[in-house]
Motif scaffolding. Structure first.
Motif, PDB file in Angstrom:
ATOM      1  N   ALA A  55       0.834  -1.206   0.000  1.00  0.00           N
ATOM      2  CA  ALA A  55       0.000   0.000   0.000  1.00  0.00           C
ATOM      3  C   ALA A  55       0.870   1.257   0.000  1.00  0.00           C
ATOM      4  O   ALA A  55       0.578   2.225  -0.717  1.00  0.00           O
ATOM      5  CB  ALA A  55      -0.928  -0.017   1.217  1.00  0.00           C
ATOM      6  N   MET A  56       1.953   1.253   0.775  1.00  0.00           N
ATOM      7  CA  MET A  56       2.849   2.409   0.795  1.00  0.00           C
ATOM      8  C   MET A  56       3.595   2.544  -0.529  1.00  0.00           C
ATOM      9  O   MET A  56       3.794   3.649  -1.041  1.00  0.00           O
ATOM     10  CB  MET A  56       3.836   2.290   1.962  1.00  0.00           C
ATOM     11  CG  MET A  56       3.207   2.544   3.326  1.00  0.00           C
ATOM     12  SD  MET A  56       4.410   2.654   4.689  1.00  0.00           S
ATOM     13  CE  MET A  56       4.739   0.913   4.971  1.00  0.00           C
ATOM     14  N   TYR A  57       3.959   1.407  -1.100  1.00  0.00           N
ATOM     15  CA  TYR A  57       4.660   1.408  -2.390  1.00  0.00           C
ATOM     16  C   TYR A  57       3.785   2.001  -3.497  1.00  0.00           C
ATOM     17  O   TYR A  57       4.269   2.728  -4.374  1.00  0.00           O
ATOM     18  CB  TYR A  57       5.064  -0.029  -2.736  1.00  0.00           C
ATOM     19  CG  TYR A  57       5.584  -0.217  -4.131  1.00  0.00           C
ATOM     20  CD1 TYR A  57       6.912   0.062  -4.451  1.00  0.00           C
ATOM     21  CD2 TYR A  57       4.750  -0.704  -5.149  1.00  0.00           C
ATOM     22  CE1 TYR A  57       7.399  -0.126  -5.735  1.00  0.00           C
ATOM     23  CE2 TYR A  57       5.224  -0.887  -6.435  1.00  0.00           C
ATOM     24  CZ  TYR A  57       6.544  -0.599  -6.714  1.00  0.00           C
ATOM     25  OH  TYR A  57       7.021  -0.778  -7.995  1.00  0.00           O
ATOM     26  N   GLU A  58       2.515   1.706  -3.460  1.00  0.00           N
ATOM     27  CA  GLU A  58       1.599   2.200  -4.497  1.00  0.00           C
ATOM     28  C   GLU A  58       1.300   3.694  -4.330  1.00  0.00           C
ATOM     29  O   GLU A  58       1.148   4.419  -5.316  1.00  0.00           O
ATOM     30  CB  GLU A  58       0.283   1.414  -4.451  1.00  0.00           C
ATOM     31  CG  GLU A  58       0.412  -0.044  -4.843  1.00  0.00           C
ATOM     32  CD  GLU A  58       0.808  -0.233  -6.295  1.00  0.00           C
ATOM     33  OE1 GLU A  58       0.566   0.701  -7.106  1.00  0.00           O
ATOM     34  OE2 GLU A  58       1.361  -1.303  -6.631  1.00  0.00           O
ATOM     35  N   SER A  59       1.236   4.165  -3.089  1.00  0.00           N
ATOM     36  CA  SER A  59       0.793   5.541  -2.859  1.00  0.00           C
ATOM     37  C   SER A  59       1.916   6.575  -2.862  1.00  0.00           C
ATOM     38  O   SER A  59       1.728   7.697  -3.342  1.00  0.00           O
ATOM     39  CB  SER A  59       0.037   5.627  -1.523  1.00  0.00           C
ATOM     40  OG  SER A  59       0.893   5.310  -0.440  1.00  0.00           O
ATOM     41  N   PRO A  61       4.883   7.190  -4.523  1.00  0.00           N
ATOM     42  CA  PRO A  61       5.374   7.880  -5.719  1.00  0.00           C
ATOM     43  C   PRO A  61       4.367   8.859  -6.312  1.00  0.00           C
ATOM     44  O   PRO A  61       4.759   9.780  -7.047  1.00  0.00           O
ATOM     45  CB  PRO A  61       5.654   6.733  -6.697  1.00  0.00           C
ATOM     46  CG  PRO A  61       5.821   5.524  -5.845  1.00  0.00           C
ATOM     47  CD  PRO A  61       4.872   5.726  -4.723  1.00  0.00           C
ATOM     48  N   GLN A  62       3.081   8.667  -6.014  1.00  0.00           N
ATOM     49  CA  GLN A  62       2.054   9.522  -6.592  1.00  0.00           C
ATOM     50  C   GLN A  62       1.912  10.859  -5.868  1.00  0.00           C
ATOM     51  O   GLN A  62       1.275  11.780  -6.373  1.00  0.00           O
ATOM     52  CB  GLN A  62       0.694   8.788  -6.554  1.00  0.00           C
ATOM     53  CG  GLN A  62       0.732   7.358  -7.074  1.00  0.00           C
ATOM     54  CD  GLN A  62       1.320   7.263  -8.467  1.00  0.00           C
ATOM     55  OE1 GLN A  62       1.028   8.114  -9.316  1.00  0.00           O
ATOM     56  NE2 GLN A  62       2.133   6.247  -8.700  1.00  0.00           N
ATOM     57  N   ILE A  79      12.610   8.758   0.317  1.00  0.00           N
ATOM     58  CA  ILE A  79      11.819   7.619   0.772  1.00  0.00           C
ATOM     59  C   ILE A  79      11.238   6.845  -0.407  1.00  0.00           C
ATOM     60  O   ILE A  79      11.059   5.626  -0.338  1.00  0.00           O
ATOM     61  CB  ILE A  79      10.697   8.074   1.739  1.00  0.00           C
ATOM     62  CG1 ILE A  79      10.070   6.873   2.449  1.00  0.00           C
ATOM     63  CG2 ILE A  79       9.635   8.884   1.012  1.00  0.00           C
ATOM     64  CD1 ILE A  79      11.004   6.120   3.353  1.00  0.00           C
ATOM     65  N   VAL A  80      10.965   7.536  -1.519  1.00  0.00           N
ATOM     66  CA  VAL A  80      10.371   6.852  -2.671  1.00  0.00           C
ATOM     67  C   VAL A  80      11.342   5.863  -3.309  1.00  0.00           C
ATOM     68  O   VAL A  80      11.012   4.682  -3.462  1.00  0.00           O
ATOM     69  CB  VAL A  80       9.839   7.862  -3.707  1.00  0.00           C
ATOM     70  CG1 VAL A  80       9.327   7.132  -4.941  1.00  0.00           C
ATOM     71  CG2 VAL A  80       8.730   8.712  -3.093  1.00  0.00           C
TER      72      VAL A  80
END
Length: 508
Positions: free
Chosen positions: A243-247, A249-250, A270-271
Motif C-alpha cells: 500500500a505504501m509502495y503504491e501511494s 510515488p504519486q 523515501i520513494v
C-alpha cells in the motif's frame, strides 16, 4: 578493545554521517551513551566523472571534526571511523580518504561492499532472534543483501544502488513517473541477475536496515496508532508495504512531508528507498518485513570485540547481560534462581516444558523485574515494566516484550489489566489469561527467593492442587510472609488450590 572506557564509532555513510559513543567494561559489556548524526548526502556531490571534489567535502570535514571533538569530550580510548558506498565507489576514493584524514586527524577505514554486508549481518544476528532470513541494508549510495541460514552468512552482494543516488538519477521531478519507477526496478533486477541464491530461499523474512526501513516502520506505526513506539523487531506485512509502495510515488514532495512519521529530510529519498525494498522483496519471495534497529555500527562494535570476548549464545542473553551490568546492583545468582524456579512452577502447572516464547518471557521477567530500582526503589516494578518495553531488549518480538513487562510488573487487580487493554493491538486474545498465568508464576518465584533462606524447591500438581516443597537453610520468615499473598494470586489465576511444606537443609 579489551579495556574499560569509551569507544566512538563514526559511520560516514552516503546519506548521513553518524556518531555513536559506547561505554565499555573490561568484561565486554557495553551501552550507548551518546549518538548524533548529520545528513551530509555525499552521494549527491559525486561528479559526472565519478569523482568527489575536495570543495564538496567541506561539510563532511566540519561534521567529522565536530564528532571528533565530541569523542574527545567523552575521553574515548578509541575512535573507529568507517566510510561506505559514496566514498568507496568514487573514482578518487583513496584521495578522498587522504583529504578527510588530513583535515580531521582520524584514521578512516574504506569499507568494501562485502565488508559492509558482513557488518550489517553481524549487527542483525546479535540483535534479533531469527535463525534465517535476508538482510537488506539500503543506504544512500548502495544496497547490501545477505542471506543467512542457522545464523550463518551464506551469500552477500553489494549493489551501487541506494536511495540518494537513485533519487538523483530518476526522481528529480516532484512526482515519480511510471517509467522512472520501472527504470529503477529494472536496474535492480539486472544487477541481481545471475545471483541464483537470491531466489533459492523463498519464504524467509526480509530484515531491513537503515533509514528507509526505520522510516517506513514509523509511518506504519503512526497510521495504525501502534501502542509501542519501538521500531526494532517491528514487523510490517507485505500488504501494508504494498500500500505504501503504491501511494508514495504519486504524492508530491510537499504532500509526503505531511505524512506522520516521515521526517521532512527524507520526503524525497523515501520513494526510491521503498522501490528498492519492494523490488528485492519480490525477488527473494519474502514472507514479511522485519525492522532491525541494529546495523553497520553494531556490527563494527561486534567485530572489534570479537578477538577479546566470545559472542553471546543469543541476542537476548547478551542484551540482558548488558542491562544488568550497567543497571542497579542485584545478585545475579538469585535472579537466575527466580528464573529456574519459574520454570519449575511452569512445568508443574502446565505439565510440559515451556515453549521458546514463554521461556524468553519468563527469563526476561525474572532477570529484569528489579531493573526499575535504578530509577527509584519505590514502585520499582512499574519502572521495570516501562524499561523493558522501551529500553530495546534484543531478541524479543514486540508481543514478547509487552508480555515480559506485564509479567515483571504483575498486579492482577491494577496495572496488569490496564496494560493488557492498552496493548491489545500487539497481544493475542489468549494473552489476557496467559499474562496472569505467567505473572503469578514469576511473582511467586520472586517471593521464594526474597531473602535467600530457601535453597531449593520442587513442585507437583495433581487434580487441581499444587504442592510445593522448600528446602531451607534457616526459618524463611520473610519468604513466608510474602508467599501468602503471592499464592492467592496464583490460585486465582490458575483456579487451583496450593500447599507447601518446609524441609531443613541436609547437614551432610
Amino acid at each position: 578493545m579489551n579495556q574499560k572506557g569509551t569507544l566512538g564509532i563514526i559511520d560516514i555513510g552516503s546519506n548521513s554521517i553518524r556518531l555513536v559513543i559506547y561505554e565499555m567494561d573490561a568484561e565486554g559489556a557495553y551501552r550507548i551513551i551518546h549518538e548524533d548524526k548529520y545528513a551530509a548526502r555525499l552521494s549527491s556531490v559525486v561528479e559526472k566523472d565519478g569523482r568527489i571534489l575536495r570543495s564538496s567535502l567541506d561539510t563532511a570535514m566540519t561534521v567529522l571534526q565536530q564528532f571528533k571533538a565530541t569523542c574527545d569530550a567523552f575521553r574515548t580510548s578509541r575512535i573507529h571511523a568507517a566510510a561506505t558506498a559514496a566514498i568507496r565507489n568514487a573514482a578518487n576514493a583513496d584521495q578522498i580518504i587522504g583529504w578527510l584524514e588530513e583535515e580531521t586527524g582520524l584514521e578512516i577505514e574504506c569499507v568494501s561492499g562485502d565488508r559492509e554486508a558482513y557488518y550489517g549481518f553481524l549487527g542483525v544476528i546479535q540483535s534479533i532472534g531469527l535463525n534465517d532470513g535476508y538482510v537488506v541494508d539500503i543506504g544512500g549510495g548502495s544496497t547490501e543483501i545477505t542471506v543467512f541460514r542457522n545464523r550463518e552468512r551464506l551469500h552477500s552482494i553489494s549493489l551501487p544502488i541506494g536511495a540518494v543516488n537513485s533519487h538523483a538519477r530518476y526522481g528529480n521531478e516532484d512526482r515519480w513517473t511510471e517509467s522512472h519507477i520501472e527504470s529503477l526496478r529494472s536496474e535492480i533486477v539486472q544487477a541481481l541477475s545471475g545471483q541464483e541464491w537470491i531466489s533459492q530461499y523463498a519464504g524467509l523474512p526480509l530484515i531491513g536496515l537503515g533509514g528507509t526501513m526505520r522510516t517506513l516502520a514509523k509511518m506504519e506505526q503512526k497510521r495504525t496508532q501502534y501502542s509501542l513506539p519501538v521500531t526494532h523487531h517491528y514487523e510490517i506485512s507485505a500488504a501494508a508495504m504494498d500500500a505504501m509502495y503504491e501511494s508514495m510515488p504519486q504524492l508530491t514532495s510537499a504532500q509526503r512531508k505531511k505524512i506522520p512519521g516521515l521526517a521532512k529530510d527524507r520526503a524525497d529519498i523515501i520513494v526510491p528507498g521503498i522501490i528498492i525494498l519492494r523490488t528485492v522483496f519480490e525477488l527473494i519471495q519474502g514472507d514479511r518485513y522485519v525492522v532491525s534497529g541494529a546495523g553497520l555500527r553494531d556490527g563494527i562494535l561486534r567485530d572489534l570485540l570479537a578477538p577479546f570476548y566470545p559472542l553471546a549464545p543469543t541476542a537476548l542473553e547478551d542484551s540482558v547481560r548488558n542491562f544488568l551490568h550497567f543497571g542497579p546492583v542485584m545478585p545475579t545468582d538469585r535472579l537466575k534462581r527466580v528464573y529456574e524456579d519459574s520454570l519449575t512452577l511452569y512445568r508443574a502447572l502446565y505439565g510440559k516444558e515451556p515453549s521458546p516464547e514463554d521461556d524468553r518471557i519468563l527469563y526476561v521477567a525474572s532477570m529484569l523485574h528489579g531493573a526499575g530500582k535504578q530509577i527509584n526503589y519505590f514502585r520499582y516494578s512499574q519502572h521495570s515494566a516501562y524499561w523493558i518495553m522501551n529500553a530495546g531488549i534484543y531478541g524479543l518480538s514486540h508481543r514478547e516484550t509487552v508480555l515480559s513487562a506485564l509479567v515483571a510488573d504483575y498486579h492482577p487487580k491494577k496495572r496488569t489489566n490496564q496494560l493488557l487493554q492498552k496493548h491489545k493491538d500487539i497481544l493475542l486474545a489468549s494473552d489476557d489469561h496467559h499474562a496472569h498465568h505467567l505473572g503469578s508464576i514469576v511473582q511467586a518465584a520472586q517471593v521464594i527467593h526474597r531473602a535467600g533462606r530457601i535453597s531449593s524447591m520442587t513442585a507437583t500438581q495433581k487434580n487441581g492442587s499444587l504442592q510445593m516443597n522448600f528446602t531451607c537453610t534457616a526459618e524463611p520468615l520473610l519468604e513466608l510472609k510474602g508467599l501468602e499473598d503471592a499464592m492467592k494470586d496464583l490460585e486465582d489465576a490458575w483456579k487451583i488450590t496450593s500447599a507447601y511444606s518446609i524441609l531443613p537443609a541436609s547437614k551432610e
